[in-house]
Design a protein around this motif. Structure first.
Motif, PDB file in Angstrom:
ATOM      1  N   VAL A 169     -16.042  17.707 -17.018  1.00 31.46           N
ATOM      2  CA  VAL A 169     -15.394  16.797 -16.075  1.00 31.46           C
ATOM      3  C   VAL A 169     -14.179  17.468 -15.446  1.00 31.46           C
ATOM      4  O   VAL A 169     -13.951  17.363 -14.232  1.00 31.46           O
ATOM      5  N   PHE A 170     -13.393  18.196 -16.228  1.00 30.51           N
ATOM      6  CA  PHE A 170     -12.221  18.887 -15.705  1.00 30.51           C
ATOM      7  C   PHE A 170     -12.606  19.937 -14.668  1.00 30.51           C
ATOM      8  O   PHE A 170     -12.023  20.016 -13.590  1.00 30.51           O
ATOM      9  N   VAL A 171     -13.603  20.753 -14.987  1.00 34.80           N
ATOM     10  CA  VAL A 171     -14.026  21.802 -14.057  1.00 34.80           C
ATOM     11  C   VAL A 171     -14.604  21.183 -12.783  1.00 34.80           C
ATOM     12  O   VAL A 171     -14.340  21.661 -11.672  1.00 34.80           O
ATOM     13  N   GLY A 172     -15.369  20.100 -12.913  1.00 39.45           N
ATOM     14  CA  GLY A 172     -15.910  19.420 -11.742  1.00 39.45           C
ATOM     15  C   GLY A 172     -14.814  18.851 -10.858  1.00 39.45           C
ATOM     16  O   GLY A 172     -14.842  18.989  -9.629  1.00 39.45           O
ATOM     17  N   HIS A 173     -13.835  18.204 -11.465  1.00 35.87           N
ATOM     18  CA  HIS A 173     -12.718  17.643 -10.703  1.00 35.87           C
ATOM     19  C   HIS A 173     -11.889  18.750 -10.044  1.00 35.87           C
ATOM     20  O   HIS A 173     -11.490  18.623  -8.880  1.00 35.87           O
ATOM     21  N   TYR A 174     -11.659  19.811 -10.762  1.00 33.77           N
ATOM     22  CA  TYR A 174     -10.887  20.941 -10.223  1.00 33.77           C
ATOM     23  C   TYR A 174     -11.596  21.547  -9.014  1.00 33.77           C
ATOM     24  O   TYR A 174     -10.969  21.842  -7.986  1.00 33.77           O
ATOM     25  N   GLY A 175     -12.887  21.727  -9.099  1.00 37.98           N
ATOM     26  CA  GLY A 175     -13.642  22.258  -7.969  1.00 37.98           C
ATOM     27  C   GLY A 175     -13.654  21.317  -6.787  1.00 37.98           C
ATOM     28  O   GLY A 175     -13.578  21.743  -5.633  1.00 37.98           O
ATOM     29  N   TRP A 176     -13.719  20.012  -7.056  1.00 37.39           N
ATOM     30  CA  TRP A 176     -13.728  19.028  -5.990  1.00 37.39           C
ATOM     31  C   TRP A 176     -12.390  19.029  -5.244  1.00 37.39           C
ATOM     32  O   TRP A 176     -12.347  18.997  -4.015  1.00 37.39           O
ATOM     33  N   VAL A 177     -11.295  19.065  -5.994  1.00 33.93           N
ATOM     34  CA  VAL A 177      -9.966  19.055  -5.382  1.00 33.93           C
ATOM     35  C   VAL A 177      -9.700  20.377  -4.667  1.00 33.93           C
ATOM     36  O   VAL A 177      -9.109  20.411  -3.586  1.00 33.93           O
ATOM     37  N   LEU A 178     -10.133  21.487  -5.245  1.00 37.86           N
ATOM     38  CA  LEU A 178      -9.896  22.803  -4.668  1.00 37.86           C
ATOM     39  C   LEU A 178     -10.642  22.976  -3.341  1.00 37.86           C
ATOM     40  O   LEU A 178     -10.164  23.656  -2.440  1.00 37.86           O
ATOM     41  N   ALA A 179     -11.796  22.326  -3.191  1.00 34.95           N
ATOM     42  CA  ALA A 179     -12.571  22.452  -1.959  1.00 34.95           C
ATOM     43  C   ALA A 179     -11.853  21.811  -0.786  1.00 34.95           C
ATOM     44  O   ALA A 179     -11.983  22.268   0.346  1.00 34.95           O
ATOM     45  N   GLY A 180     -11.103  20.766  -1.026  1.00 29.54           N
ATOM     46  CA  GLY A 180     -10.320  20.134   0.042  1.00 29.54           C
ATOM     47  C   GLY A 180     -11.198  19.433   1.060  1.00 29.54           C
ATOM     48  O   GLY A 180     -12.138  18.718   0.711  1.00 29.54           O
ATOM     49  N   ASP A 181     -10.915  19.662   2.315  1.00 28.41           N
ATOM     50  CA  ASP A 181     -11.626  19.006   3.408  1.00 28.41           C
ATOM     51  C   ASP A 181     -12.697  19.912   3.999  1.00 28.41           C
ATOM     52  O   ASP A 181     -12.655  20.275   5.161  1.00 28.41           O
ATOM     53  N   VAL A 182     -13.668  20.261   3.213  1.00 29.49           N
ATOM     54  CA  VAL A 182     -14.761  21.098   3.695  1.00 29.49           C
ATOM     55  C   VAL A 182     -15.887  20.172   4.147  1.00 29.49           C
ATOM     56  O   VAL A 182     -16.316  19.292   3.403  1.00 29.49           O
TER      57      VAL A 182
END
Length: 97
Positions: free
Chosen positions: A18-31
């Motif tokens: 869950v942490f890695v998924g959330h981190y990737g989601w936030v890191l992607a930003g507005d793509v």
């Protein structure tokens, strides 16, 4: 005690995922993903579910049809030997004179 350790380990793995998924989601930003990306994502999900449901159906079919049962021994070895002994005629013993 061992069961509790397994549950704790599995919950830790879930928390990490869950942490890695959330981190990737936030890191992607507005793509922005194009329409063909959404189509491929939908097709991937569809075929993954199709294969999963198909395999589960095969598991249930196999279980109900009796393919998962252990083989049965039809005839034991000693019984088979007794049958052969009855089929072979025995010679009469000669008397020595």
């Amino acid at each position: 005690m061992q069961g509790a350790l397994v549950i704790i380990l599995l919950l830790a793995i879930l928390a990490g995922a869950v942490f890695v998924g959330h981190y990737g989601w936030v890191l992607a930003g507005d793509v922005a993903m194009p329409a063909w990306g959404w189509l491929m994502l939908g097709l991937g999900i569809f075929f993954t579910l199709l294969v999963g449901f198909g395999l589960m159906a095969l598991v249930f079919y196999s279980s109900r049809a009796g393919f998962d049962e252990p083989p049965e021994i039809v005839q034991e070895k000693k019984h088979r030997a007794a049958t052969w002994a009855k089929m072979i005629p025995r010679r009469k013993k000669r008397r020595s004179s």
